[in-house]
Design a protein around this motif. Structure first.
Motif, mmCIF file in Angstrom:
data_model
loop_
_atom_site.group_PDB
_atom_site.id
_atom_site.type_symbol
_atom_site.label_atom_id
_atom_site.label_comp_id
_atom_site.label_asym_id
_atom_site.label_seq_id
_atom_site.Cartn_x
_atom_site.Cartn_y
_atom_site.Cartn_z
ATOM 1 N N LEU A 1 -26.583 20.118 33.324
ATOM 2 C CA LEU A 1 -25.887 19.650 34.531
ATOM 3 C C LEU A 1 -26.851 18.966 35.495
ATOM 4 C CD1 LEU A 1 -23.358 22.544 35.207
ATOM 5 C CD2 LEU A 1 -22.859 20.219 34.477
ATOM 6 N N VAL A 2 -28.049 19.520 35.638
ATOM 7 C CA VAL A 2 -29.049 18.884 36.505
ATOM 8 C C VAL A 2 -29.427 17.512 35.961
ATOM 9 C CG1 VAL A 2 -31.439 19.053 37.293
ATOM 10 C CG2 VAL A 2 -29.936 21.036 37.468
ATOM 11 N N LEU A 3 -29.652 17.393 34.653
ATOM 12 C CA LEU A 3 -29.975 16.091 34.048
ATOM 13 C C LEU A 3 -28.827 15.104 34.209
ATOM 14 C CD1 LEU A 3 -31.839 17.141 30.781
ATOM 15 C CD2 LEU A 3 -32.806 16.071 32.823
ATOM 16 N N LEU A 4 -27.597 15.572 34.046
ATOM 17 C CA LEU A 4 -26.440 14.707 34.217
ATOM 18 C C LEU A 4 -26.380 14.158 35.638
ATOM 19 C CD1 LEU A 4 -23.781 13.564 33.042
ATOM 20 C CD2 LEU A 4 -22.666 15.617 33.928
ATOM 21 N N ILE A 5 -26.604 15.003 36.609
ATOM 22 C CA ILE A 5 -26.580 14.551 38.004
ATOM 23 C C ILE A 5 -27.711 13.567 38.273
ATOM 24 C CG2 ILE A 5 -26.906 15.350 40.389
ATOM 25 C CD1 ILE A 5 -25.414 17.923 39.538
ATOM 26 N N ILE A 6 -28.895 13.842 37.732
ATOM 27 C CA ILE A 6 -30.018 12.915 37.910
ATOM 28 C C ILE A 6 -29.688 11.556 37.315
ATOM 29 C CG2 ILE A 6 -32.382 12.431 37.158
ATOM 30 C CD1 ILE A 6 -32.951 15.438 37.508
ATOM 31 N N PHE A 7 -29.131 11.509 36.103
ATOM 32 C CA PHE A 7 -28.789 10.229 35.475
ATOM 33 C C PHE A 7 -27.670 9.517 36.218
ATOM 34 C CE2 PHE A 7 -30.793 11.950 31.488
ATOM 35 C CZ PHE A 7 -31.851 11.056 31.509
ATOM 36 N N ILE B 1 -27.146 9.557 39.352
ATOM 37 C CA ILE B 1 -27.718 8.983 40.567
ATOM 38 C C ILE B 1 -28.698 7.855 40.231
ATOM 39 C CG2 ILE B 1 -29.232 9.499 42.529
ATOM 40 C CD1 ILE B 1 -27.965 12.301 42.564
ATOM 41 N N ALA B 2 -29.486 8.011 39.168
ATOM 42 C CA ALA B 2 -30.545 7.051 38.867
ATOM 43 C C ALA B 2 -30.048 5.773 38.213
ATOM 44 C CB ALA B 2 -31.586 7.710 37.963
ATOM 45 N N VAL B 3 -29.030 5.803 37.401
ATOM 46 C CA VAL B 3 -28.582 4.617 36.664
ATOM 47 C C VAL B 3 -28.115 3.495 37.589
ATOM 48 C CG1 VAL B 3 -26.813 3.776 35.062
ATOM 49 C CG2 VAL B 3 -28.136 5.792 34.499
ATOM 50 N N PRO B 4 -27.298 3.743 38.590
ATOM 51 C CA PRO B 4 -26.915 2.629 39.471
ATOM 52 C C PRO B 4 -28.097 2.039 40.235
ATOM 53 C CG PRO B 4 -25.387 4.447 39.741
ATOM 54 C CD PRO B 4 -26.508 4.940 38.884
ATOM 55 N N VAL B 5 -29.127 2.834 40.500
ATOM 56 C CA VAL B 5 -30.302 2.317 41.193
ATOM 57 C C VAL B 5 -31.103 1.411 40.274
ATOM 58 C CG1 VAL B 5 -32.477 3.014 42.265
ATOM 59 C CG2 VAL B 5 -30.399 4.299 42.739
ATOM 60 N N VAL B 6 -31.213 1.779 39.007
ATOM 61 C CA VAL B 6 -31.985 0.999 38.052
ATOM 62 C C VAL B 6 -31.273 -0.304 37.697
ATOM 63 C CG1 VAL B 6 -32.910 1.010 35.708
ATOM 64 C CG2 VAL B 6 -33.121 3.031 37.129
ATOM 65 N N ILE B 7 -29.980 -0.268 37.573
ATOM 66 C CA ILE B 7 -29.219 -1.449 37.172
ATOM 67 C C ILE B 7 -28.699 -2.154 38.417
ATOM 68 C CG2 ILE B 7 -27.287 -2.290 35.806
ATOM 69 C CD1 ILE B 7 -27.513 0.181 34.111
ATOM 70 N N GLN B 8 -29.590 -2.855 39.083
ATOM 71 C CA GLN B 8 -29.198 -3.664 40.229
ATOM 72 C C GLN B 8 -29.333 -5.120 39.819
ATOM 73 O OE1 GLN B 8 -31.534 -2.618 43.597
ATOM 74 N NE2 GLN B 8 -30.484 -0.691 43.922
ATOM 75 N N THR B 9 -28.264 -5.863 39.870
ATOM 76 C CA THR B 9 -28.296 -7.263 39.490
ATOM 77 C C THR B 9 -27.652 -8.104 40.568
ATOM 78 O OG1 THR B 9 -26.192 -7.079 38.337
ATOM 79 C CG2 THR B 9 -28.178 -6.734 37.025
ATOM 80 N N VAL B 10 -28.032 -9.345 40.585
ATOM 81 C CA VAL B 10 -27.407 -10.314 41.464
ATOM 82 C C VAL B 10 -26.219 -10.886 40.707
ATOM 83 C CG1 VAL B 10 -27.732 -12.506 42.658
ATOM 84 C CG2 VAL B 10 -29.598 -10.859 42.542
ATOM 85 N N PRO B 11 -25.041 -10.874 41.290
ATOM 86 C CA PRO B 11 -23.877 -11.391 40.558
ATOM 87 C C PRO B 11 -23.961 -12.917 40.409
ATOM 88 C CG PRO B 11 -23.259 -10.762 42.784
ATOM 89 C CD PRO B 11 -24.675 -10.357 42.602
#
Length: 162
Positions: free
Chosen positions: A27-33, A35-45
């Motif tokens: 559950l801790v790993l799931l919460i970390i992922f 939160i972290a995935v939207p921060v890592v995948i930032q793109t300009v549309p």
């Protein structure tokens, strides 16, 4: 180790695994992922162009350049079949553009469609600096239309604009 008492009175080790720590870690790993995935995948549309093979119309006033990587590693630029240096390329390009404008009767008699185009054929092994330098030189000479000639993939669809 937990010891269970069975009905027979013998003490036997318990064979069940305690999954609570495993579930807690997951559950801790799931919460970390999460939160972290939207921060890592930032793109300009952006909207990328749909690439399709478009046949070019070859006009006699167009400039045909070939850019290759020479055996010594230097950039080789060819105007039709004649090898030119960077300075020669600029001089030839300016002279040709002046002649084309004079032939049309001056700049006032030309529209953007009448201007000659530059068609660059770049070898697949050519470093980008060679192609970029050629583009820069031709734009510096005054050519607004610089395009690339490439081989379409087998079976690709061609689009003809009329």
């Amino acid at each position: 180790m937990a010891i269970s008492t069975s009905s027979g009175g013998d003490d036997a080790p318990m064979s069940d695994i305690n999954t609570t720590p495993l579930v807690d870690v997951m559950l801790v790993l799931l919460i970390i992922f999460l939160i972290a995935v939207p921060v890592v995948i930032q793109t300009v549309p952006i909207r990328l162009p749909k690439v399709a093979f478009e046949p070019t119309t070859t006009k006699p006033e167009n400039v045909s350049l070939s850019v290759i990587k020479e055996a010594d590693g230097s950039c080789g630029v060819y105007w039709n079949l004649t090898r030119v240096t960077s300075d020669d390329l600029l001089t030839r390009a300016v002279d040709k553009l002046k002649k084309d404008i004079e032939k049309a009767g001056g700049v006032q008699n030309m529209n953007p469609d009448d201007l000659p185009e530059v068609h660059i054929r770049g070898d697949i092994d050519v470093p980008y600096k060679c192609i970029g330098g050629t583009i820069f030189t031709m734009q510096r000479a005054g050519y607004p239309k610089v395009g690339f000639i490439s081989e379409p993939e087998p079976g690709s669809i061609s689009i003809r604009r009329l």
